[in-house]
Structures are given as structure tokens and as C-alpha cells.
Design a protein around this motif. Structure first.
Motif, short mmCIF file in Angstrom:
data_model
loop_
_atom_site.label_atom_id
_atom_site.label_comp_id
_atom_site.label_asym_id
_atom_site.label_seq_id
_atom_site.Cartn_x
_atom_site.Cartn_y
_atom_site.Cartn_z
N SER A 282 0.84 -1.21 0.00
CA SER A 282 0.00 0.00 0.00
C SER A 282 0.87 1.25 0.00
CB SER A 282 -0.93 0.05 1.22
OG SER A 282 -1.55 1.33 1.30
N ALA A 283 0.51 2.19 -0.85
CA ALA A 283 1.23 3.46 -0.93
C ALA A 283 0.85 4.42 0.19
CB ALA A 283 0.97 4.13 -2.27
N GLY A 284 -0.08 4.03 1.06
CA GLY A 284 -0.45 4.88 2.18
C GLY A 284 -1.57 5.85 1.84
N GLY A 285 -1.64 6.94 2.59
CA GLY A 285 -2.73 7.89 2.41
C GLY A 285 -2.70 8.53 1.03
N ASP A 286 -3.87 8.73 0.45
CA ASP A 286 -3.97 9.34 -0.87
C ASP A 286 -3.44 10.77 -0.82
OD1 ASP A 286 -5.99 11.19 -2.64
OD2 ASP A 286 -5.41 9.32 -3.65
N LEU A 287 -2.44 11.07 -1.63
CA LEU A 287 -1.74 12.35 -1.49
C LEU A 287 -2.62 13.55 -1.87
CD1 LEU A 287 1.89 11.44 -2.68
CD2 LEU A 287 0.95 11.56 -0.37
N LYS A 288 -3.48 13.39 -2.88
CA LYS A 288 -4.37 14.51 -3.24
C LYS A 288 -5.32 14.82 -2.09
CE LYS A 288 -4.62 14.38 -8.31
NZ LYS A 288 -4.34 12.95 -8.62
N TRP A 289 -5.85 13.74 -1.50
CA TRP A 289 -6.76 13.93 -0.38
C TRP A 289 -6.05 14.63 0.77
CZ3 TRP A 289 -6.49 10.47 4.17
CH2 TRP A 289 -7.45 10.77 5.15
N LEU A 290 -4.84 14.17 1.07
CA LEU A 290 -4.08 14.74 2.17
C LEU A 290 -3.84 16.22 1.93
CD1 LEU A 290 -1.49 11.90 2.89
CD2 LEU A 290 -3.39 12.60 4.35
N LYS A 291 -3.47 16.56 0.72
CA LYS A 291 -3.21 17.98 0.41
C LYS A 291 -4.47 18.81 0.60
CE LYS A 291 0.56 18.87 -2.78
NZ LYS A 291 0.92 19.40 -4.11
N GLY A 292 -5.63 18.23 0.26
CA GLY A 292 -6.88 18.98 0.34
C GLY A 292 -7.33 19.25 1.76
N LEU A 293 -6.71 18.56 2.73
CA LEU A 293 -7.16 18.70 4.11
C LEU A 293 -6.92 20.09 4.67
CD1 LEU A 293 -6.05 15.25 5.58
CD2 LEU A 293 -8.35 15.98 4.95
N ARG A 294 -6.07 20.88 3.99
CA ARG A 294 -5.78 22.22 4.48
C ARG A 294 -7.04 23.08 4.52
NH1 ARG A 294 -1.62 23.11 1.48
NH2 ARG A 294 -1.09 24.91 2.75
N HIS A 295 -8.06 22.69 3.77
CA HIS A 295 -9.27 23.50 3.70
C HIS A 295 -10.21 23.24 4.87
CE1 HIS A 295 -7.90 24.77 -0.20
NE2 HIS A 295 -7.83 23.52 -0.61
N ASN A 296 -9.91 22.24 5.67
CA ASN A 296 -10.78 21.93 6.81
C ASN A 296 -10.31 22.66 8.05
OD1 ASN A 296 -12.01 20.09 5.13
ND2 ASN A 296 -11.09 18.29 6.08
N PRO A 297 -11.25 22.95 8.98
CA PRO A 297 -10.82 23.44 10.29
C PRO A 297 -9.95 22.39 10.96
CG PRO A 297 -13.21 23.65 10.02
CD PRO A 297 -12.72 22.85 8.86
N VAL A 298 -9.04 22.85 11.81
CA VAL A 298 -8.09 21.94 12.44
C VAL A 298 -8.79 20.83 13.21
CG1 VAL A 298 -6.16 21.75 14.06
CG2 VAL A 298 -6.37 23.77 12.61
N HIS A 299 -9.82 21.19 13.98
CA HIS A 299 -10.45 20.17 14.83
C HIS A 299 -11.21 19.15 14.00
CE1 HIS A 299 -13.69 23.09 14.22
NE2 HIS A 299 -14.55 22.16 14.57
N VAL A 300 -11.71 19.56 12.85
CA VAL A 300 -12.40 18.61 11.97
C VAL A 300 -11.39 17.60 11.44
CG1 VAL A 300 -13.58 18.37 9.75
CG2 VAL A 300 -14.28 20.16 11.36
N ASN A 301 -10.21 18.10 11.07
CA ASN A 301 -9.18 17.17 10.62
C ASN A 301 -8.77 16.21 11.73
OD1 ASN A 301 -8.91 17.87 7.94
ND2 ASN A 301 -7.37 19.44 8.32
N ALA A 302 -8.66 16.72 12.94
CA ALA A 302 -8.27 15.85 14.05
C ALA A 302 -9.28 14.71 14.20
CB ALA A 302 -8.15 16.64 15.35
N ASP A 303 -10.56 15.05 14.20
CA ASP A 303 -11.59 14.02 14.32
C ASP A 303 -11.55 13.05 13.14
OD1 ASP A 303 -14.19 16.19 15.74
OD2 ASP A 303 -12.51 15.13 16.65
#
Lengths: 301, 330
Positions: free
Chosen positions: A95-116
Motif C-alpha cells: 500500500s502506498a499509504g494515504g492518498d496524497l491529493k486527499w491529504l493535500k486537500g485537508l488544508r481547507h478543513n478546520p483543524v479540529h475537523v481534521n483531528a476528528d
């Protein structure tokens, strides 16, 4: 009931979507099969076109399979398996791990939403540790980031000489996730684990064997050989006394899981903070462009 | 003050403001020591034979602004960088009052730290042997309290927000070995000597050795090392996972250079990733540390109270086997 040892799986899942899966239906993303004769079960991460990247959808399918089918089936006897091998579909990757495009897109979420979201994401795969039977990761191709950590969370690992098992988080710009900060030190001792986590190290199969990260190397480097070697180990376990094996597995898991919840929270909070950085993405770009990362200093936004 | 909210107290208990008044063990005891010496009274409560001019010279800090690698040096080469109470005071002061705040504020722009010994003859010889021998004059409970403080004065290195690498650039013995072991990673050379010699000297391990050694090399080998007073060679230390890497040659500069290379690699990774990871690593490893330090301090204090305390040190100095009294002896 046993409130102190909650199932790692916390189904139902909150709503979040990944952008990259191309499988026809979510449930195809994880395949299960059982050899009734040897009583060895196989779980396959099935997205070869993305090198079996771990996505939110795959996690949903994975957790659904584990929680709603395998755990009840192993309990009732319907799923007559004594050990399980986890591998990647195709012959190009575990497995290549977490999808890189998805990971990059996480910057648009509030911090606490990402934590959850991250905690849910980890648990959707780490629920493999709820299985009553032992798990062997057949690292039949590169295992990177969360992919390496999922393999590390299995009870045992088989690889090949030229495997690549990479805990690349720090070089990408994030804290480790998927329990890596918990299971790697347990697996290879603190000196080497600390170095690996802090330098973003990629292990070769030979080195992984040397440090005790994997149990055995297949004779040749192809995917089939690694799966075959994992099967041999799984069969050996499947021949032992089933109650002995299941109770031992439980003991092993309980001991190893002490502190896991806290570790997953630390990972989720830390990763969420890293996704909030202005320079989040630079590490991914550097990795893709095969150059050193150029990160802002510690106090930067 | 220095206590964290979540019950995970900082190893250092020094408040951020000037700490002198809060540490009677070091300051007022020194006054008592002077008075006692003046009266030709009983042996001073603790006195090191360090010859450094000022306490603050006992620990040196430097920072390479370009590579963002910081260096802490145990600076008493004439005593093979023995860990004394005075050095501990200086060490804790640098860590708690200068480095932790500086790393937090950005005043100190370091991403990783290398710890080494001054000169090229030793990393650290551990606790000052004359001082240790003199502890038999103290009440047991006073020794227990003093030892806990002594450990914390060096183990506060684990409060640093950045990863630490011990460059074992010479012998690391006793508390010196344990301080190296408490760092996040270690670099040595083929002919290094890393010795957990406590049991042969007549005491329980201190300076967190009973906690960090098993974490580092697994229980089988750690138990053996602690119970036999084992001295690891660099080669063996690499084999068992005690050190991460050996320098190409055996000299102090080569070991420091190898530690620098590892440090630079870490310094190039993402700084927030590295600091949060360091915190996670420390939190996990420190579970049970407080209790371990208390056990070590109580046990060492009981050992200092034995009539045969000192025999192990003498035997070590005279290169002979020690003759200890039996378990139940006074």
C-alpha cells in the motif's frame, strides 16, 4: 461490558469523501477469501491502480468487513478461519499509504475537523486488531506511510529482500499516523524507531529483517513469493490449538494496545496541526519532484 | 510553575523564574556545607571535587545557525566529565531557563540537539566516586530526596522540544551511560565503553537506567546488563540496538561528526512534524518513569546506608573482585 477495551472500530463513520478511488463500488476496495482446508483467511487491499492507497472509502469498506462480517463470523463459527494474511492487490504494492491529493486537500478543513477525521481514518484500518485471530502482513510490494503503519499494526510481517517499508511522514511534513508512533517502537526498539520516525526512513527488506521489523524474507522478490511465505507462516499458526491461539492473540493485543488510544489522539492532533501549516504540501511536492523539502521554520504559520 | 495540566509533570521542577530559592538542596545545603567544614564537623552533605571555575562553565551550549543543530557539552574533562551536583545545577538551569523557553519563543533556532563530553577522553564517567562514597554519612531519606533531584537535574534534557542524540565520544559509565540512554538516539564507536556498572559497585541503577535500558534493548539483555554490571563495547551496543550507528574510526571527533550527520538529517525534516513526533515519543517512553526514578532513589539510598558501601568502589579502583556482605547484613 468491557468499557476499558472499546473496539478500535467506532462505526458508524462520520462523513468525509476522498477524491481518488476508481473502484466500481466501495465494497470492492477490500476483498476477503478463506481457504476452508488450511483455515487461512486473506484480506486484500484492492485498488491496484492507486497502488492500494488507503482512502476513506477503502477504510469504510475495511471497517465494514471487519466489524460486520469477520468479527461476528469468527465468533459464531461461520467464518472458520484460524489466521489471516493481509496483502495488497496486484504485484506492485502492499500500500502506498494515504492518498496524497486527499491529504493535500485537508488544508481547507478546520483543524479540529481534521483531528476528528484522522482518528476515524486510523481506526477504520486499525480495527484489524479487533479480529480474534492472528494477522500476518504479506508486504508484497512497497508499504509507505500509513501503509507501512498498517502492516506494522499486524501481529507479524513477511517481506522480501527488496521490499520498501517507509515511515516517510517527517519528510512529507507531518507527524506519523495510523499508529506508527505506537507500533514501530514496540516492534524495533526505541533507538531505531526514534531515528526512523524522525528522519522519515525507508527500510529495505534486508534491514527490516535485521532489526526485527519483519519475521521472514521470501526467497525471491516477487509478490507471489511473499504471499506464499506469509501463507506458510499462517498455516503453521493455523495448525496450533485454536483456543490457545485465540486467547494468546487477545493477550498479545491487550498488552500491545496499552497506550494506543492516547497515541492515536496525539497523532491525530499533531497531523491536524501540520495540515494547517502554510507549507503543508511542500513535502509532498518535494517527494514527487525527488528533491529535499524546503520547509518554513518552526514558528511559521 | 513547571507542572503540566495533564498530570505529566515536567521532569524538571524548576520554575521558569530564578530558581535558587526553590532549590534548598543545592543552595542552602551548600551553606550548611561551608559551616560544617568550618567547624571541622562531619563530612559535608555533598561536595564534588570539580575544578571548573564557575558552575555555569560545567555545561556548554552552542548552536550552528546554518544547520540548526545545537550542541550541549558536559564540560569537566579533568574529571572525565563526571556528573556532579554542581554540573546538574548548571545543566538544569540551561535546559529549564534558557533552552526550553528559547525553543518555544524562537529565540533559539535549533531543530535537533547533540549531547557530548568535553575533551576526547570521555563522554561521562558518571557520578563522582568520592561524593558517592561520602553519602553514607547522610540519613537515608535525605539521600533518597537528593538522588531524585540529582537524576532530574540531568533527565530534564527530556523536556527539550527537539530530538536529542548522545554522541558517546568516550567511555560512558554509570549515570553517564544512563544519561546517554535517556537521549532519543545514540552514536558511538567500535571501541566505546558503555557501562551499567551499578550492581558491581554496590548500588541499584540510577539516572533512569532501570527505565530506559529495557526500553532500548529489550528485557532479556537489559536485565542481564543491569544485574551483572555489564559494560557494552560499541560493537555490541550496535548489535543490540543500544546505539544507532558507529563512527568509522574510534576518536572523539569521528563520533561527534557521525552524530552531527544524523542530527542534520533530522534538522532537514519538517520542524512541526519533528517536534510533535518528539513529544509523542517522549510521552510514550516516560510512562512509568516517575515511579522508576523513585524506586531508584529509594534503593540507592538504602545501598548507601550499608556498612559495606564503598567496597564496590574500592574493588573497582583496585581492579579486583568485590567482597560484599550478605543480604541481611547491616
Amino acid at each position: 461490558m468491557n468499557v476499558t477495551n472499546a473496539l478500535i472500530s467506532r462505526i458508524p463513520r462520520p462523513l468525509h469523501r476522498s477524491a481518488s478511488t476508481t473502484a466500481a463500488t466501495a465494497s470492492d476496495l477490500v476483498l476477503f477469501s478463506l481457504d476452508e482446508k488450511t483455515k487461512v483467511a486473506t484480506l486484500t487491499l484492492n485498488s491496484p491502480s492507486t497502488f492500494n492507497a488507503l482512502t476513506v472509502e477503502m477504510g469504510e469498506a475495511f471497517e465494514d468487513m471487519i466489524t460486520n462480517r469477520l468479527v461476528p463470523g469468527l465468533k459464531s463459527g461461520e467464518v472458520n478461519a484460524n489466521s489471516l494474511v493481509l496483502c495488497g492487490a496486484g504485484d506492485k504494492a502492499f500500500s502506498a499509504g494515504g492518498d496524497l491529493k486527499w491529504l493535500k486537500g485537508l488544508r481547507h478543513n478546520p483543524v479540529h475537523v481534521n483531528a476528528d477525521n484522522m482518528i476515524s481514518f486510523y481506526r477504520s484500518f486499525l480495527c484489524i486488531r479487533d479480529l480474534q485471530i492472528p494477522t500476518i502482513a504479506a508486504i508484497n510490494g512497497p508499504a509507505i506511510g500509513a501503509g507501512a503503519c498498517l502492516a506494522t499494526a499486524c501481529d507479524m510481517r513477511v517481506a522480501s529482500s527488496r521490499s520498501k517499508i517507509g515511515y516517510t511522514f517527517a519528510s512529507l511534513g507531518i507527524h506519523a499516523g495510523m499508529g506508527g508512533s505506537h507500533f514501530l517502537p514496540l516492534s524495533i526498539g526505541r533507538s531505531l524507531a526514534n531515528e526512523a520516525l524522525l528522519t522519515g526512513k525507508i527500510y529495505s527488506g534486508d534491514e527490516a529483517l535485521e532489526v526485527g521489523l519483519v519475521n521472514k524474507l521470501a526467497q525471491t522478490d516477487d509478490s507471489a513469493a511473499v504471499k506464499g511465505e506469509a501463507m506458510e507462516l499462517a498455516k503453521k499458526i493455523a495448525q496450533q490449538h485454536p483456543l490457545a491461539v485465540r486467547t494468546m492473540t487477545k493477550s498479545i493485543r491487550l498488552k500491545e494496545d496499552e497506550g494506543l488510544d492516547a497515541a492515536l489522539r496525539r497523532e491525530a492532533y499533531a497531523q491536524a496541526m501540520c495540515y494547517a501549516r502554510d507549507d503543508w504540501g511542500e513535502g509532498i511536492d518535494a517527494n514527487v519532484e525527488r528533491r529535499d523539502g524546503n520547509f518554513d521554520d518552526y514558528l511559521s504559520k
